[in-house]
Scaffold this motif. Structure first.
Motif, short mmCIF file in Angstrom:
data_model
loop_
_atom_site.label_atom_id
_atom_site.label_comp_id
_atom_site.label_asym_id
_atom_site.label_seq_id
_atom_site.Cartn_x
_atom_site.Cartn_y
_atom_site.Cartn_z
N THR A 52 0.85 -1.20 0.00
CA THR A 52 0.00 0.00 0.00
C THR A 52 0.88 1.23 0.00
O THR A 52 1.77 1.37 0.84
CB THR A 52 -0.92 0.03 1.23
OG1 THR A 52 -1.88 -1.02 1.13
CG2 THR A 52 -1.66 1.36 1.33
N GLN A 81 -1.77 -1.02 -3.90
CA GLN A 81 -2.88 -0.11 -3.60
C GLN A 81 -2.31 1.30 -3.46
O GLN A 81 -1.48 1.56 -2.59
CB GLN A 81 -3.56 -0.51 -2.29
CG GLN A 81 -4.65 0.48 -1.84
CD GLN A 81 -5.02 0.31 -0.38
OE1 GLN A 81 -4.22 -0.18 0.43
NE2 GLN A 81 -6.24 0.70 -0.02
N LEU A 83 -3.24 4.56 -2.15
CA LEU A 83 -4.26 5.06 -1.23
C LEU A 83 -4.06 6.56 -1.03
O LEU A 83 -3.10 6.98 -0.38
CB LEU A 83 -4.18 4.32 0.09
CG LEU A 83 -5.19 4.70 1.19
CD1 LEU A 83 -6.62 4.61 0.68
CD2 LEU A 83 -4.99 3.81 2.41
N GLY A 85 -5.50 10.49 -0.01
CA GLY A 85 -6.43 11.13 0.90
C GLY A 85 -6.48 12.63 0.72
O GLY A 85 -5.44 13.28 0.53
N ASP A 110 -7.38 4.09 -4.62
CA ASP A 110 -8.44 4.41 -3.67
C ASP A 110 -8.31 5.86 -3.21
O ASP A 110 -7.20 6.33 -2.91
CB ASP A 110 -8.36 3.48 -2.45
CG ASP A 110 -8.63 2.03 -2.82
OD1 ASP A 110 -9.25 1.80 -3.88
OD2 ASP A 110 -8.21 1.14 -2.07
N ILE A 112 -9.84 8.62 -0.41
CA ILE A 112 -10.60 8.83 0.82
C ILE A 112 -10.74 10.33 1.04
O ILE A 112 -9.75 11.06 1.08
CB ILE A 112 -9.89 8.19 2.03
CG1 ILE A 112 -9.60 6.71 1.77
CG2 ILE A 112 -10.72 8.39 3.29
CD1 ILE A 112 -10.82 5.88 1.48
N ASP A 114 -12.00 12.74 3.80
CA ASP A 114 -12.35 12.70 5.22
C ASP A 114 -11.86 13.98 5.89
O ASP A 114 -10.66 14.20 5.99
CB ASP A 114 -11.72 11.48 5.89
CG ASP A 114 -12.22 11.25 7.31
OD1 ASP A 114 -12.76 12.21 7.91
OD2 ASP A 114 -12.05 10.13 7.82
N ASN A 129 -6.59 9.53 8.90
CA ASN A 129 -7.85 9.19 8.23
C ASN A 129 -7.68 8.08 7.19
O ASN A 129 -8.63 7.36 6.89
CB ASN A 129 -8.44 10.44 7.57
CG ASN A 129 -8.83 11.50 8.58
OD1 ASN A 129 -9.10 11.19 9.74
ND2 ASN A 129 -8.85 12.76 8.17
N LEU A 130 -6.48 7.95 6.65
CA LEU A 130 -6.21 6.90 5.67
C LEU A 130 -5.92 5.55 6.33
O LEU A 130 -6.16 4.50 5.73
CB LEU A 130 -5.01 7.29 4.79
CG LEU A 130 -5.21 8.42 3.78
CD1 LEU A 130 -3.90 8.68 3.03
CD2 LEU A 130 -6.32 8.09 2.80
N PRO A 132 -7.20 3.41 8.48
CA PRO A 132 -8.13 2.27 8.50
C PRO A 132 -8.35 1.63 7.13
O PRO A 132 -8.90 0.52 7.05
CB PRO A 132 -9.44 2.89 9.01
CG PRO A 132 -9.05 4.17 9.67
CD PRO A 132 -7.85 4.66 8.92
N HIS A 133 -7.93 2.29 6.06
CA HIS A 133 -8.19 1.79 4.71
C HIS A 133 -6.97 1.11 4.09
O HIS A 133 -7.02 0.72 2.92
CB HIS A 133 -8.65 2.95 3.82
CG HIS A 133 -9.83 3.70 4.37
ND1 HIS A 133 -11.13 3.27 4.21
CD2 HIS A 133 -9.90 4.84 5.12
CE1 HIS A 133 -11.95 4.11 4.81
NE2 HIS A 133 -11.24 5.07 5.37
N ALA A 135 -4.74 -1.67 2.90
CA ALA A 135 -5.14 -3.03 2.51
C ALA A 135 -4.02 -4.07 2.67
O ALA A 135 -4.31 -5.26 2.76
CB ALA A 135 -5.61 -3.03 1.05
#
Length: 388
Positions: A52, A81, A83, A85, A110, A112, A114, A129-130, A132-133, A135
């Motif tokens: 990630t 991934q 990710l 934000g 992905d 996010i 938030d 904020n990132l 928890p996502h 992977a």
């Protein structure tokens, strides 16, 4: 002016010239070390690890899509991934991510959105904020303005596999994307910061951990308290490295480079960026920051010329040659000319001005907010810190 005052000024001038000579010797040694550190190495094997890559975003920087794309155009066999934000639903970076998805339809990208705030550090709030996502087990944090080569992940992961390694960071050079002042920032990174950080790391004088890349496993991230542990820390990358070291693990820096894309379009943006950088380093490592003046041998010699003209000119010439050697090696190993070499004297003199100004700074400007600096690298935000 009395004789005692003249003697004091003459002594100060000679002191600056001695420091300049020491600095010139240091810069030559740093150039040699950099040349050796970045000598051609065998390619790392293709990897299949699941990774990630975290990208905290704020706004649509110049060439943001191209910069992010380099993290997707990897010679890597495993799942990746990306990710990303943002903290505002109207952030222009969202449109860039949509363009990137169209460009790489098979990639996992992905996004996010938030707005939840956490502490004074907006970048860390974004990362919290990132979190928890995430992977995959291997996490690579990298600032939005970084550019990497296609073997980035393979070489990074090979280093992360070495025994006693808790995190991997990567040295970087500069690239100006917004005209003259961005080139000045980039030149400072390539010609002064890069030789210095490599020299410090190779001889055990520094333990760098940089926002260019911080790669670690989820278990290590959990052991240092996650990103929430750094919500009120200005130099979050440095603090993450120190937390990893406190676990008895190493933060390793493999012999490779990434590139920082500078976007400062005016002198004001340049000055605020450099002052924030200098004050941040001074706040977390004051002794090391004070001694870093020897990395500025040219302005030290120039200041002595009015009182010691002939020695000053001679030593200034030596300092210029030493600084040019470091700049040429950095650009040669980086694979591109960072900026025209004629700007080096101006770059060094401005760096010295920033150094002097940063000694008295107790707050810095960050995206329109005033960050007030406290002890041990902690900060508070007044007014409210903008989203990042």
């Amino acid at each position: 002016m009395g004789g005692i005052q003249i003697a004091i000024l003459a002594g100060l001038a000679w002191g600056m010239l001695v420091l300049s000579l020491i600095g010139s010797a240091y810069m030559v040694a740093a150039a040699i070390t950099l040349h050796s550190f970045l000598s051609p190495r065998a390619a790392a094997g293709r990897r299949n690890d699941a990774v990630t890559i975290l990208k905290p975003l704020y706004g649509a920087e110049p060439r943001l899509a191209d910069n992010l794309a380099t993290f997707l155009a990897q010679d890597h066999g495993g799942p990746v991934q990306l990710l990303c934000g943002v903290q505002r639903p109207d952030d222009p970076a969202i449109a860039v991510i949509e363009m990137l998805r169209a460009r790489f339809p098979k990639a996992r990208i992905d996004l996010i959105v938030d707005p939840t705030p956490h502490g004074a550090n907006g970048k860390i709030a974004n990362l919290i904020n990132l979190e928890p996502h995430i992977a995959h087990e291997i996490v690579v944090l990298s600032d939005s303005d970084m550019v990497v080569r296609s073997d980035y992940l393979s070489r990074l992961l090979a280093t992360l596999d070495t025994p006693k390694t808790g995190a991997v960071t990567i040295a970087y050079n500069g690239r100006g994307d917004a005209g003259f002042w961005s080139e000045m920032v980039a030149a400072g990174l390539s010609w002064q910061f890069l030789p210095g950080v490599v020299f410090g790391a190779m001889y055990g004088l520094a333990r760098p951990c940089m926002g260019s890349t911080i790669a670690m496993r989820l278990e290590t991230m959990a052991a240092i308290g996650g990103f929430a542990a750094f919500a009120d820390v200005l130099a979050d990358d440095y603090a993450i490295g120190e937390a990893v070291a406190a676990l008895g693990l190493e933060v390793r820096m493999p012999p490779m480079l990434v590139t920082h894309a500078s976007t400062e379009a005016s002198f004001g943006e340049f000055w605020r960026h450099e002052l924030r950088w200098g004050a941040t380093v001074r706040n977390v490592a004051p002794a090391a920051y004070l001694t870093s003046v020897i990395a500025m041998p040219l302005p030290l010699a120039l200041l002595a010329i009015p009182l010691q003209p002939l020695p000053g000119l001679a030593i200034a010439g030596l300092a210029l040659l030493a600084r040019l050697s470091a700049a040429i090696v950095a650009d040669q190993r980086g694979g591109a000319r960072t900026a025209p070499l004629w700007i080096l004297p101006l770059c060094d003199c401005l760096a010295f001005s920033v150094f002097i100004a940063s000694l008295s700074v107790r707050s810095v400007d960050w995206r329109g907010a005033t960050l007030r600096m406290a002890q041990r690298g902690r900060i508070s935000a007044e007014p409210e810190l903008p989203f990042r």
